[in-house]
Design an enzyme around this catalytic site. Structure first.
Site, PDB file in Angstrom:
ATOM      1  N   LYS A   1      -8.108  14.152   4.924  1.00 38.73           N
ATOM      2  CA  LYS A   1      -7.235  12.972   4.883  1.00 38.73           C
ATOM      3  C   LYS A   1      -6.203  13.158   5.980  1.00 38.73           C
ATOM      4  CE  LYS A   1      -6.096  14.044   0.499  1.00 38.73           C
ATOM      5  NZ  LYS A   1      -6.139  12.880  -0.345  1.00 38.73           N
ATOM      6  N   ARG A   2      -5.427  12.096   6.293  1.00 37.87           N
ATOM      7  CA  ARG A   2      -4.361  12.262   7.263  1.00 37.87           C
ATOM      8  C   ARG A   2      -3.433  13.404   6.832  1.00 37.87           C
ATOM      9  NH1 ARG A   2      -3.927   8.439  11.604  1.00 37.87           N
ATOM     10  NH2 ARG A   2      -1.981   9.538  11.997  1.00 37.87           N
TER      11      ARG A   2
ATOM     12  N   THR B   1      -8.393   6.809  -1.645  1.00 36.44           N
ATOM     13  CA  THR B   1      -9.761   6.288  -1.746  1.00 36.44           C
ATOM     14  C   THR B   1     -10.759   7.412  -1.460  1.00 36.44           C
ATOM     15  OG1 THR B   1      -9.406   5.479   0.507  1.00 36.44           O
ATOM     16  CG2 THR B   1      -9.379   3.852  -1.263  1.00 36.44           C
TER      17      THR B   1
ATOM     18  N   LYS C   1       1.088  14.485   1.071  1.00 32.45           N
ATOM     19  CA  LYS C   1      -0.274  14.796   0.633  1.00 32.45           C
ATOM     20  C   LYS C   1      -0.460  16.304   0.394  1.00 32.45           C
ATOM     21  CE  LYS C   1      -2.149  10.822   3.253  1.00 32.45           C
ATOM     22  NZ  LYS C   1      -2.816   9.911   2.287  1.00 32.45           N
TER      23      LYS C   1
ATOM     24  N   LYS D   1     -14.583   8.716  -3.070  1.00 32.92           N
ATOM     25  CA  LYS D   1     -15.787   9.080  -2.303  1.00 32.92           C
ATOM     26  C   LYS D   1     -16.297  10.467  -2.701  1.00 32.92           C
ATOM     27  CE  LYS D   1     -13.798   6.264   1.318  1.00 32.92           C
ATOM     28  NZ  LYS D   1     -12.903   6.286   2.491  1.00 32.92           N
TER      29      LYS D   1
ATOM     30  N   HIS E   1       0.803  -1.230   0.000  1.00 32.83           N
ATOM     31  CA  HIS E   1       0.000   0.000   0.000  1.00 32.83           C
ATOM     32  C   HIS E   1       0.830   1.271   0.000  1.00 32.83           C
ATOM     33  CE1 HIS E   1      -3.974  -1.840   1.001  1.00 32.83           C
ATOM     34  NE2 HIS E   1      -3.204  -2.770   1.538  1.00 32.83           N
TER      35      HIS E   1
HETATM   36  I1  GPV Z   1       1.485   1.449   4.118  1.00 32.49           I
HETATM   37  N1  GPV Z   1      -2.038   3.620   3.486  1.00 32.49           N
HETATM   38  C1  GPV Z   1      -2.447   3.935   4.768  1.00 32.49           C
HETATM   39  O1  GPV Z   1      -3.515   4.512   4.952  1.00 32.49           O
HETATM   40  N2  GPV Z   1      -1.674   3.591   5.820  1.00 32.49           N
HETATM   41  C2  GPV Z   1      -0.525   2.889   5.683  1.00 32.49           C
HETATM   42  O2  GPV Z   1       0.151   2.577   6.668  1.00 32.49           O
HETATM   43  C3  GPV Z   1      -0.152   2.550   4.368  1.00 32.49           C
HETATM   44  C4  GPV Z   1      -0.898   2.921   3.296  1.00 32.49           C
HETATM   45  C5  GPV Z   1      -2.923   3.984   2.362  1.00 32.49           C
HETATM   46  C6  GPV Z   1      -2.256   4.676   1.190  1.00 32.49           C
HETATM   47  O3  GPV Z   1      -1.542   5.809   1.623  1.00 32.49           O
HETATM   48  C7  GPV Z   1      -3.344   5.109   0.215  1.00 32.49           C
HETATM   49  O4  GPV Z   1      -2.784   5.662  -0.948  1.00 32.49           O
HETATM   50  C8  GPV Z   1      -4.212   3.918  -0.166  1.00 32.49           C
HETATM   51  O5  GPV Z   1      -5.337   4.339  -0.902  1.00 32.49           O
HETATM   52  C9  GPV Z   1      -4.696   3.180   1.065  1.00 32.49           C
HETATM   53  O6  GPV Z   1      -3.608   2.832   1.913  1.00 32.49           O
HETATM   54  C10 GPV Z   1      -5.456   1.916   0.745  1.00 32.49           C
HETATM   55  O7  GPV Z   1      -4.772   1.146  -0.189  1.00 32.49           O
END
Ligand code: GPV
Length: 838
Positions: free
Chosen positions: A564-565, A672, A570, A676, A373
């Site tokens: 988002k975080r 994601t 980002k 949304k 991810h």
């Molecule tokens: I590695 N992501 C997250 O939220 N936490 C993590 O520790 C890791 C990945 C996220 C990615 O940043 C996003 O781009 C992605 O859409 C999401 O995982 C789900 O795949």
């Protein structure tokens, strides 16, 4: 003797108060649960009592479906998907269950006699914050789709006592508050202490020869912890399938050491209990990268060992041996957090069930699949050998053996290439020694996937290049998706109604059907009602903003949203540079004609991430100055919404006009939230990163605001020696904006506060904000112009929704099922006496 009158000649048909789905029965059940579970008379019941009574009423209606589902799986000896994830960010259950059961209206009526609205009771639910962000929320969407698609599945994870912290803002700064989500009880889970398992930690290993003369290893642990499963049913949409999310709580095996107590050592006597319970105490609040703390490794091994032991127990209940384990179970690793499972399954097969290595390895490799991810190199998980070996000595030995056998094969393929060997090795020996968890996952899995097309390509080219070279056939892409049940139907009932009125309700299960909306883009009446709906939702959010942060915002302004975080990659601070640019222009030219905007931010920063916390402070500082500046006259407003979570997301996505997806190209694996927003009729301003690229492909380039460097350009610029100072010196407006922030203008004259942030941009700028600045500003001008033509904007918004079919998590899960898990749907038939879904 019974009198003739009391003998039933035939069963009396009554609506079962625990299963009936009509308004009258639900009303009766609600009163009953209020009295017999909450112990309250209706006139003395609090809102929370009513919520709890309703939650139990709905849980009752899930139980027959759930038990029938589990019974069917056992009887049919099905192949099951196990989704192993350290995080499940499921969000509140109540509304979702009502929608999936199809009894929202009945319950609305049943609740009305309490004098409260159903929506108020729904708002009462404390959301389980058992995740950080995208990764945990994806796991939750996937559980919803697995059930909706009638796939046998279990979600295995950790039942953290404290989830992600609650965020408060004090004087513009983030303050973290403990998340006590369990304090009033959790009506959605059932503890199963009888299915508890034991997990070893620490100690040492020794070899011995068994009664048949076989050479074996055993692990003499330092301490043993018990895992107790807590089960939550996950019901699919309008089907009878209810799968299980099984979360493990850690407990002490013997909670009280009487030997020590008798010796007068009270604290020593409870030590073991305290340490054992600590394992599932709290979620680590770091998004990516993770923090290398020993307790975190204990958490990972704890839940993975519990889960694999659980699968083995279930398997042996139905099968004579574990020879067929990989045929009955497909285990997905949600990132590397559960990847120690590869070594743990080997240990269970070899040490406990006495398989030989090769057979055990065959089963293991054919059981696991791994999803990556992230593209951030610092987020790739690795554990110092010192910690790993001390905590999990037997697993350490097994990993050495896996690595030894793996590298022996590699040496044959790449003779005399020591560089290759050290790059592929599961053990990083370049400095302090580490276990590379992604390497363990790659070697131990039958499939490896990324989460968006670009991400998968970059994995193959870059992050996992050496593994791709070795086994290209293992790699595939599975672009993320989100569940339309929560992210449209539940969160946006008005839009749901408007869509359904035109094209029927099939789209909820077949999101591709949204295409039917394209027939209505030219319908002026439809566009009118589309705009009215958006306005009403924005007005609701405006009320919420006023109530929460005391800022009045105008629903007719462009709602420009980034939730988002908080992370430098980002680029929330790029968004701030745009805001300050507009502010600076208005100060120089108060009559400038700009499109009035409300900028809305939300997101948590990892408590130890200094720069992210400073970005929050910056947003709030800029907000305070701009919102109180009379020359701005409400044309710009900036709002930071505290405590962004699933519940708040459900409020915010439907109210957005513009979705900010502005990460540096090549850094966001997928995203994601981008999906949304667009599903709810927001347009996207974004870079060519993650799933943005595929969203743009689907909605059409003319319906997407694109800016910024491409991944290739980012790489090339870096390689050529990127110097942000050139942008600073050559772009007058950019320099004015950075100088304004650096000068203390937004910090009551304190020019030191934002210095680290500004200096980092001018002298370092690892995420290339300055390189993308002008392109972003220009693109935002286009957004402003487009918004002025409301008819035009509505067309674009409708087309965005109509073309989002691809991004349903149902599509993602279908692809996982066909291409990785090779599992089939299993229809669940309810017994006749249970009332079917409405
Ligand atoms: I590695 N992501 C997250 O939220 N936490 C993590 O520790 C890791 C990945 C996220 C990615 O940043 C996003 O781009 C992605 O859409 C999401 O995982 C789900 O795949």
């Amino acid at each position: 003797d019974p009198s003739p009158e009391s003998t039933f000649v035939c069963p009396i048909i009554i609506e079962d108060d625990r299963t009936g789905l009509d308004t009258e029965t639900i009303r009766r059940a609600l009163r009953d649960n209020l009295l017999y579970i909450q112990g309250k008379l209706p006139e003395l019941a609090s809102k929370n009592d009513l919520y709890m009574a309703l939650a139990y009423t709905i849980r009752d209606r899930l139980l027959q479906r759930w038990l029938t589902t589990q019974q069917t799986y056992l009887k049919k000896d099905v192949r099951t998907v196990c989704y192993l994830s350290a995080e499940f960010l499921v969000g509140p259950h109540l509304a979702n269950n009502l929608i999936n059961l199809g009894i929202y209206e009945q319950v609305q009526k049943a609740v009305s006699e309490s004098g409260l609205k159903l929506e108020e009771l729904i708002a009462q639910e404390e959301e389980p914050g058992l995740g950080n962000g995208g990764l945990g929320r994806l796991a939750a969407c996937y559980l919803d789709s697995l059930s909706t698609l009638e796939i046998p599945a279990i979600g295995y994870g950790i039942r953290y006592e404290f989830g992600i912290f609650d965020q408060e803002i004090h004087d513009g700064w983030q303050v973290e508050i403990t998340d006590k989500w369990l304090q009033y009880g959790n009506p959605w889970e059932i503890a199963r202490p009888e299915a508890g398992v034991e997990v070893k930690f620490g100690g040492y290993t020794e070899s011995y020869t068994d009664e048949n003369g076989n050479y074996r290893s055993r692990w003499i642990p330092d301490y043993v912890v018990k895992g107790i499963p807590y089960d939550t049913p996950i019901l699919g949409y309008r089907v009878n399938t209810a799968n299980t999310m099984r979360l493990w709580k850690s407990e002490a095996c013997e909670s009280f050491d009487f030997g020590r107590f008798n010796r007068g050592d009270y604290y020593g006597a409870v030590d073991n209990k305290v340490h054992s319970e600590n394992i599932s105490k709290v979620l680590y609040p770091n998004d990516e990268p993770i923090q290398g703390k020993e307790l975190r490794l204990e958490q990972q091994y704890f839940f993975v060992s519990c889960s694999l032991q659980d699968m083995i127990r279930i398997h042996l209940h139905e099968n004579p041996s574990l020879n067929s384990f990989h045929q009955k179970w497909s285990v997905q690793l949600n990132d590397t957090h559960p990847s120690v499972g590869v070594a743990e399954l080997m240990r269970l097969l070899i040490d406990v069930h006495h398989f030989d290595w090769d057979k055990a390895w065959f089963i293991t490799q054919n059981t696991f699949a791994y999803t990556n991810h992230t593209l951030l190199p610092e987020a790739l998980e690795k554990w110092p050998l010192s910690i790993f070996g001390r905590l999990l000595p037997r697993l350490m030995e097994i990993i050495y053996e896996i690595n030894h056998r793996f590298l022996d094969k590699i040496r044959i393929i790449y003779p005399h290439d020591d560089g290759k060997i050290s790059r592929l090795s599961i053990i990083d020996e370049s400095g302090e020694k580490y276990v590379r968890m992604a390497h363990l996952a790659c070697v131990g899995s039958q499939a490896i996937n990324g989460v968006a097309a670009l991400h998968t390509e970059l994995l193959k080219k870059d992050v996992l290049r050496n593994f791709y070279e070795l086994f290209p056939e293992k790699f595939s892409n599975k672009t993320n998706g989100v569940t339309p049940r929560r992210w449209i139907v539940s969160s946006n009932p008005r839009l749901t109604f408007a869509i359904t009125e035109k094209i029927g309700e099939n789209w909820i299960k077949h999101l591709e059907d949204l295409r039917g909306l394209e027939n209505y883009v030219d319908d002026g009446g439809f566009r009118d009602s589309w705009r009215r709906i958006k306005y009403d939702i924005k007005a609701d959010l405006a009320n919420y903003i006023d109530k929460k942060v005391g800022i009045k915002v105008d629903p007719s302004t462009l709602f420009d949203v980034q939730v988002k975080r908080i992370h430098e990659y980002k680029r929330q601070h790029l968004n701030v540079l745009h805001i300050v640019t507009l502010y600076h222009r208005l100060k120089n030219n108060p009559n400038l004609d700009i499109t009035p905007r409300t900028f809305i931010f939300g997101g948590k920063a990892a408590p130890g991430y200094f720069m992210a916390k400073l970005i929050i402070k910056l947003i709030n500082s800029v907000a305070e100055v701009i919102d109180n500046d009379p020359t701005i006259a409400g044309r710009l407003k900036v709002v930071f919404l505290p405590d962004y979570n699933v519940t708040l997301g459900q409020r915010v996505y439907p109210a957005a006009d513009l979705s900010e997806q502005i990460s540096t190209a090549g850094k966001e694996a997928s995203g994601t939230g981008n999906m949304k927003f667009s599903m709810n009729g927001a347009l996207t301003i974004g870079t060519l990163d993650g799933a943005n690229i595929e969203i743009r492909e689907e909605v059409g380039a003319e319906n997407f605001f694109l800016f910024g460097l491409t991944t290739e350009e980012v790489y090339a610029k870096k390689a050529a020696g990127y110097n942000p100072q050139e942008y600073y010196y050559h772009n007058e407006e950019l320099r004015a904006v950075l100088d304004l922030i650096g000068s203390g203008f937004f910090s009551r004259g304190d020019s030191s506060l934002f210095r680290p942030l500004v200096d980092n941009l001018i002298y370092n700028d690892p995420y290339m904000l300055l390189a993308d600045y002008q392109s972003y500003i220009d693109c935002q001008e286009g957004v402003g112009r487009a918004y002025k033509d409301q008819e035009h904007w509505s067309r674009l918004a409708i087309l965005n929704v109509a073309r989002m079919g691809k991004f349903s998590s149902d599509r993602s899960i279908r692809q996982y099922c066909e291409e990785i898990w090779r599992v089939q749907p299993v229809k669940i038939e309810l017994p006749d006496y249970i009332q079917a879904n409405a």
